[in-house]
Structure formats: C-alpha cells, structure tokens
Enzyme design. Structure first.
Site, short mmCIF file in Angstrom:
data_model
loop_
_atom_site.label_atom_id
_atom_site.label_comp_id
_atom_site.label_asym_id
_atom_site.label_seq_id
_atom_site.Cartn_x
_atom_site.Cartn_y
_atom_site.Cartn_z
N GLU A 126 -122.65 -89.23 -56.67
CA GLU A 126 -122.93 -89.54 -58.07
C GLU A 126 -122.19 -90.80 -58.52
OE1 GLU A 126 -123.97 -85.50 -60.47
OE2 GLU A 126 -121.90 -85.69 -59.80
N ASN A 168 -116.46 -90.26 -64.01
CA ASN A 168 -117.36 -89.10 -64.08
C ASN A 168 -116.55 -87.95 -64.64
OD1 ASN A 168 -119.06 -86.92 -63.68
ND2 ASN A 168 -119.59 -87.45 -61.57
N GLY A 206 -121.49 -79.46 -53.65
CA GLY A 206 -120.47 -78.70 -52.92
C GLY A 206 -120.99 -77.49 -52.18
N ARG A 256 -117.08 -70.20 -52.03
CA ARG A 256 -116.15 -69.97 -50.92
C ARG A 256 -115.46 -68.62 -51.06
NH1 ARG A 256 -113.27 -75.68 -51.80
NH2 ARG A 256 -113.51 -74.83 -53.90
N ARG A 290 -122.76 -69.75 -64.78
CA ARG A 290 -123.91 -69.80 -65.68
C ARG A 290 -125.03 -68.90 -65.15
NH1 ARG A 290 -124.67 -76.20 -66.02
NH2 ARG A 290 -122.66 -76.44 -65.00
N GLU A 336 -123.88 -78.63 -49.50
CA GLU A 336 -123.37 -79.31 -48.31
C GLU A 336 -122.53 -78.40 -47.42
OE1 GLU A 336 -121.31 -82.94 -49.46
OE2 GLU A 336 -122.67 -83.11 -51.17
N ASN A 337 -121.86 -77.43 -48.01
CA ASN A 337 -120.83 -76.71 -47.27
C ASN A 337 -121.12 -75.25 -46.99
OD1 ASN A 337 -118.86 -78.94 -47.19
ND2 ASN A 337 -118.86 -78.71 -49.41
N HIS A 355 -128.65 -83.29 -63.70
CA HIS A 355 -128.26 -83.66 -62.33
C HIS A 355 -129.12 -84.82 -61.81
CE1 HIS A 355 -126.72 -79.29 -61.81
NE2 HIS A 355 -125.70 -80.08 -62.12
N LYS A 357 -113.70 -87.57 -61.86
CA LYS A 357 -113.87 -88.28 -60.60
C LYS A 357 -113.97 -89.77 -60.91
CE LYS A 357 -116.48 -84.43 -58.58
NZ LYS A 357 -117.77 -84.01 -58.01
#
Length: 355
Positions: A337, A7, A306, A260, A216, A309-310, A155, A14
C-alpha cells in the site's frame, strides 16, 4: 522527487520514504530509502510519534502522501487543500477509526512544514470508482442513493496494486485479464477486476460490509439489528461497538481477532476457534464465488494482506474448494500500500508540475 508516505490507521502508522524517478513506476516495488511501522492507540501522543518519524528521515521531503480510507465524492488522488481536507472530515462518520487519525497526521505535517508543503490524499475508495450503477446502488429507496448512500468499496489501494502486479507477473493481454483480489488482514475484502478495473467488491457504504474480519462482523442480516433495537434497547453506539470491535474472529472464538492466535487455539483443541476459522473460510469461498460469477470466470486468484499472505491453511481450504477451476492461477502477492501511495503521488505531482 522525495516522497514521504504516512499510512495512519486506527492502531498503527506505516511510513515509507522514497526518492522516485519515472523509470521506477512500472517495475517491482524498490526497497524504500527508509521505512518504519509503529503501533499506537487513542492515548498515544501522535504529535510526538510523528516528530520522532521526521527526525529519522534520511533527507528532505517534497511531497507527503496519506492513505485516506473514505474519500466520499473524491474518486482519484487529490492534492490536499483546505477545502479537500474539510470534505474528507465530513466523511469521518463513515470510517471513524481511520479518517480521523489520517487527518491528524495531515494537520501535524502542515504545522511542521508550513503551507508550502504539498500533501496528497490517496483514497482507498478511488480504485472502485469504475463500478457501474448496478454494482453500487443499494436496493433500498432511491432517496438513499440521492443522499449519498451507495457502495463505495475500500482497500482500493491494495486491490489496485495487487491486480496490476498480477498482470505483470502473468503477462499476456492485461486488458482482458480477470482477477479476483483477496485483501485479507484485520479488515478484509475482495475485488473483481477485469482489465485492471474494479467491477465489483465486497465492502460497501462503510468498511463493515462483506467478509468476516478480525473483529468486524462483515455482512449480517439487517433484521438482526432491528431486532436488537426493539427487543433489547440497544443504542447506535452499542451496535457500532459490537459490529466493529466485538464480532468476527474475536466474537466467535472469544480468544483473539488475530488469525495466528486462532490457529494456535485450534492446535490446542479449542472448538470455538475452529468454528471461527470455518466460518471465515466458508464466507470467503462464498464471496469468491460471487466475484467469479460477476467476472464470468477468473484467470487468477490473488491473496494479499497479513492473513492472505501468511495463513497457508486458509489458502489451502479455499483452493480445495475451487478445484473445479483447473486453469485458475493462484498468486500470493505482498501488500504494498505504501509503495502504491508513493507511486500515485509521483504521478499526480508530475502531471501537476507539467501544466
């Protein structure tokens, strides 16, 4: 079947390696035999990176699966022939930061293993092949559509997996289940899914449309671009750089494209970081509302990726806004994925071998 998944994105690679059997396909994702996540950039020696990946593999490879962001006319996973590779290359202008890197990986694998290696393209756009014309034709001149300018959606690998996993977790009749999947990462999009099929999505002709993202812009008034062209003499390259790399969380906060870091800045009392978060949340809720209307209601809301989920504060903000839907189930599903790519490669190769 021994499957290696690559990926390749604009800034990371990945990898996943599985030895798959038929009975593994519909269960929860198994642990891979091997996997790694590498960061890279335009200066990275990609050939050297992939050479190190291959040296780390615990076994032989039967199939290499690649995530291809923009599939253009391809609406399902496809074995990579020279003709398919050339067609994908033609779509690079529509997803320049992703397709180009993925094709480099394809070429390096071909050189390493030779023409006998089966490589498969799994397209981010394929899941949205079920959109109907009223969802994918833009309201410009019809000549746009005739020239291939339409909503493709992206996606799709993540949305497809999240919707199917939600159906497994919720039980009931999957053919009538209405799910809104929220893939929220550095890139972000929503999909309205009914009975496992995408009926609408927020990204469009390119991965720039829809939600506010890390760097973006998401959807903006196109008149702004005309204004900047006329009043300030911006070039197409300058506008592309602004919209893809200087907007979103980064553009508003002036701090980071990473949620984050935005949350840390909010804790420090940075007002622009708070504004960036508020805009992100507002636009997310607004677009969820549009997916709700298209579906005629929803049985489940899925957060993945990311940020999805977080980022608990974001989920809490959204759920609070949707309290008028008391029966809505909210799920957090880990993005898979690479597993979804491996699964699709197995299914395609098994079907091809059986002919």
């Amino acid at each position: 079947m021994k499957i290696l998944v690559l990926n390749a994105g604009s800034s990371s690679l990945k990898c996943r390696y599985d030895d798959l059997r038929e009975d593994a396909l519909d269960a929860a994702p198994p642990q891979p035999l091997w996997g790694t996540h590498l960061d890279w950039n335009e200066k990275t020696d990609i050939e050297a990176v992939l050479a190190s990946v291959l040296q780390s593999l615990p076994g032989p490879v039967d199939v290499v699966g690649h995530r291809i962001v923009h599939g253009g006319r391809f609406r399902a996973s496809t074995v990579l022939t020279p003709e398919v590779r050339a067609a994908i290359a033609e779509e690079t202008a529509l997803a320049p930061e992703h397709n180009r890197m993925a094709l480099k990986a394809v070429d390096i694998m071909q050189l390493r293993f030779g023409p006998a290696l089966t490589q498969i393209a799994v397209f981010d756009t394929a899941f949205h092949a079920t959109l109907t014309p009223e969802a994918y034709v833009y309201p410009g001149p019809y000549a746009w559509f005739q020239a291939g300018i339409r909503r493709y959606g992206f996606h799709g690998i993540s949305h497809g997996y999240a919707a199917r996993r939600a159906a497994q977790l919720l039980g009931g009749d999957p053919t009538s289940l209405r799910v809104i999947t929220c893939h929220l990462g550095n890139g972000a999009s929503l999909a309205a899914v009914r009975g496992g099929k995408s009926i609408d999505t927020t990204m469009g002709f390119t991965p720039l449309d829809g939600l506010m993202m890390g760097s973006r812009s998401g959807s903006v008034d196109p008149g702004i671009l005309v204004y900047l062209l006329r009043q300030y003499g911006y070039t197409a390259d300058q506008l592309e750089d602004i919209l893809y790399r200087q907007s979103g969380l980064l553009g508003i906060s002036g701090i980071s494209d990473d949620m984050r870091e935005i949350l840390k800045a909010i804790d420090r009392g940075e007002p622009r970081a708070q504004l960036a978060f508020d805009i992100y949340a507002h636009r997310l809720v607004r677009e969820i509302g549009s997916m709700l209307a298209v579906l005629g209601g929803a049985d489940a809301l899925v957060f993945t990726g990311g940020v999805g989920e977080n980022c608990a504060p974001l989920r809490e903000r959204v759920i609070r806004q949707l309290e008028f839907l008391p029966n809505l189930r909210v799920l957090v599903i880990h993005a898979e994925e690479e597993w979804e790519i491996a699964r699709q490669c197995f299914e395609l190769q098994s079907t091809t071998s059986a002919r």
